[in-house]
Enzyme design. Structure first.
Site, PDB file in Angstrom:
ATOM      1  CD  GLU A 177      -2.457  -1.713   0.061  1.00 30.75           C
ATOM      2  OE1 GLU A 177      -2.935  -0.859  -0.703  1.00 30.75           O
ATOM      3  OE2 GLU A 177      -2.489  -2.926  -0.195  1.00 30.75           O
ATOM      4  CE1 TYR A 192      -2.647  -6.660  -6.112  1.00 28.20           C
ATOM      5  CE2 TYR A 192      -4.242  -7.911  -7.397  1.00 28.20           C
ATOM      6  CZ  TYR A 192      -3.963  -6.975  -6.422  1.00 28.20           C
ATOM      7  OH  TYR A 192      -4.997  -6.339  -5.762  1.00 28.20           O
TER       8      TYR A 192
END
Length: 575
Positions: free
Chosen positions: A212, A300
């Site tokens: 994040e 991803y």
């Protein structure tokens, strides 16, 4: 209908091009895909109600009128009134509170896409954990959050800045949400949302927070302009995450985590088939499809592999870091498409452009973007062999017939292993399930008591092995685990396994006992799993087995792929 319909506003004919104008939309909203209301019983403290929003990818249109596309960015301000004792937070750079009126005011001074506007309110208190970071959590969880994160978030931010330039959002705060939070983490600018369950596993906490943090540059500052190219945010953020972990924890740890994720990618590939269009990096988004349905491990990990391949073309990853700093500086606060990234790359490295690296046979950029199947090239993970080799050795000992190496295998102390080593080992056992009965029996004798004391990431994998192998002596542990879980990350994979095999009636029995502690959305999902038309078998009597268990407060996320249909456990649920 959950996602609404368009609102068309006709502008006055006399309005001149580029002339400023204002539109006011008066509206009310109470419920919708973005807004999660929790009764006190669904929080850890059981004291006060709680509400949070989750905008990614197209849910915030149910929160406020907006251009709900990542191509449009804007600043925002908000005024929020809340009862006394309820703390309100938003993904904003500035905030203030008028206590006598119970009114919070927020302002985000930098342009962001609609999905990054976020709100949370509840019984939250905070503590500073660094010069520009604080952690928010329910009072009963705050000491744990402080002990896990104090000092190290600043270390991660500093490492990221050394690689990709200044952190532009001011503060980097973290709020831990109740287990009803539907994903693991969300990169809302200035205020990362994370499920409290993650606190139990230090290594997963490290990876997911750093991911994040990486989004502060890749995804938040520079955003994919279309949901068909989510890899531009997720693939770059995953690459940056691994550069940060390499700088702070070393190459071996990074390679171990990468091996674990790529294992999961290949597992998903087997389930989907190599010709499945969702394995493309540039996925075609059909009308009426929720973009979140297209998020999977390819977003991803295949995205990461392409970015890693680009970095290898430069020879030295530090040269690629320099390019990414220039890329961020050029495009920050805007949205881009893949061609913007690739054109910038070739212009930054003219010698590579002269070599026509974009057209190298078998590794063409266009093929990376539009070919189905696995990545065209994968990273060299040999620097992690000191951590991955023991996993491979132990797995072979347990799966090579005849099973005459139990003594050597049983001498391995899993409590000395890293979490990622243990989950990699258990994932491979899951891939091979069902195992011969003698193998599962010996596995339980050797490791079950060790695994009982480990974090939920590890325990759920062992329990899935128990379920898939119908190993009844450890079945009471499945019941005990589900009785203490409220997170979809830990309940859904086990219910899916129970209902795929011969234990559906056992699953029904547990669900009826625990449903009142689950969020209505999760309850509905499990009901759908339980109603998938399998013939229930007679209930298994587990009452003779002890079911008392130490109180479990924390859980963690699971990104497990299995032999069944594509489902939640087959995707990486970090945003």
């Amino acid at each position: 209908t959950d996602y609404g319909s368009s609102l068309t506003v006709s502008l006055p004919a006399a309005l001149q091009p580029h002339q400023p104008f204002q539109i006011i939309v008066r509206y009310t909203t109470a419920d919708g895909p973005a807004i999660w209301w929790l009764d006190p019983e669904l929080t850890y403290g059981n004291a006060k109600p709680f509400v949070f929003t989750q905008g990614h990818s197209v849910c915030n249109r149910s929160f406020f009128p907006c251009f709900d596309t990542p191509a449009v960015k804007c600043t925002y301000s908000a005024t929020v009134k809340a009862p006394a004792g309820i703390q309100v937070l938003m993904s904003a750079t500035q905030s203030s509170y008028l206590e006598e009126e119970g009114v919070y005011q927020f302002y985000m001074e930098y342009p962001v896409p609609a999905y990054l506007v976020a709100l949370v309110a509840g019984d939250l208190i905070h503590a500073d954990i660094g010069p520009r970071s604080r952690v928010w959590a329910e009072p009963c969880l705050l000491p744990t959050a402080i002990s896990k994160l104090s000092g190290i978030v600043e270390r991660w931010l500093t490492a990221a800045e050394s690689l990709y330039g200044p952190y532009i959002w001011g503060r980097y705060d973290i709020v831990f949400l109740p287990p009803s939070f539907p994903i693991v983490a969300m990169e809302n600018p200035c205020l990362t949302f994370i499920i409290s369950s993650i606190l139990e596993s230090d290594e997963f906490l490290i990876i997911d927070v750093i991911h994040e943090v990486a989004h502060s540059w890749f995804g938040n500052a520079v955003t994919n302009a279309t949901w068909e190219e989510m890899w531009l945010s997720e693939g770059l953020a995953t690459y940056a995450q691994r550069r940060i972990t390499t700088e702070t924890y070393g190459a071996a740890f990074t390679c171990l985590e990468t091996a674990f994720r790529l294992d999961a990618l290949h597992r998903q590939m087997k389930l989907l088939g190599e010709d499945n269009p969702v394995s493309k990096l540039q996925v075609k988004l059909e009308p009426g499809v929720n973009p979140s349905n297209l998020m999977n491990l390819f977003t991803y990990e295949k995205g990461y592999c392409f970015v890693y391949y680009l970095s290898q073309l430069c020879g030295d990853p530090r040269h690629f870091d320099s390019f990414l700093r220039a890329y961020i500086e050029k495009y920050k606060f805007t949205s881009v498409v893949a061609q913007d990234l690739l054109d910038s790359f070739l212009n930054f490295f003219p010698e590579l452009k002269e070599q026509c690296v974009e057209s190298k046979a078998g590794l063409e950029f266009e093929r990376w973007l539009n070919a189905t199947g696995p990545p065209l090239a994968e990273p060299d993970l040999s620097q992690g062999s000191s951590l991955t080799r023991p996993v491979e050795t132990l797995f072979k000992l347990w799966t090579t017939e005849p099973l005459d190496s139990v003594a050597a295998a049983s001498s391995v102390d899993l409590t000395k292993w890293r979490t990622f080593q243990t989950v990699l080992f258990l994932d491979r056992l899951l891939d091979g399930s069902p195992l011969p009965h003698e193998v599962i029996k010996k596995l339980s004798e050797c490791y079950s008591s060790q695994l009982d004391s480990m974090n939920a990431e590890i325990r759920i994998r062992w329990l899935q092995i128990v379920v898939r192998n119908d190993y009844y002596p450890d079945l009471y542990k499945v019941r005990r685990f589900l009785e203490n879980q409220m997170s979809r990350m830990y309940t859904i994979p086990l219910y899916e396994d129970l209902c795929t095999g011969t234990l559906k009636s056992f699953a029904l029995e547990i669900f009826y006992q625990t449903q009142n502690q689950l969020h209505p959305n999760l309850r509905k999902t499990i009901q759908q799993i339980l109603s998938q038309g399998l013939n229930p078998l007679p209930a298994i009597d587990t009452t003779a087995v002890t079911t008392d268990t130490p109180a479990m407060v924390l859980e963690d996320k699971v990104t497990e792929a299995t032999n069944g249909a594509i489902s939640l456990r087959d995707v990486n649920v970090s945003a």
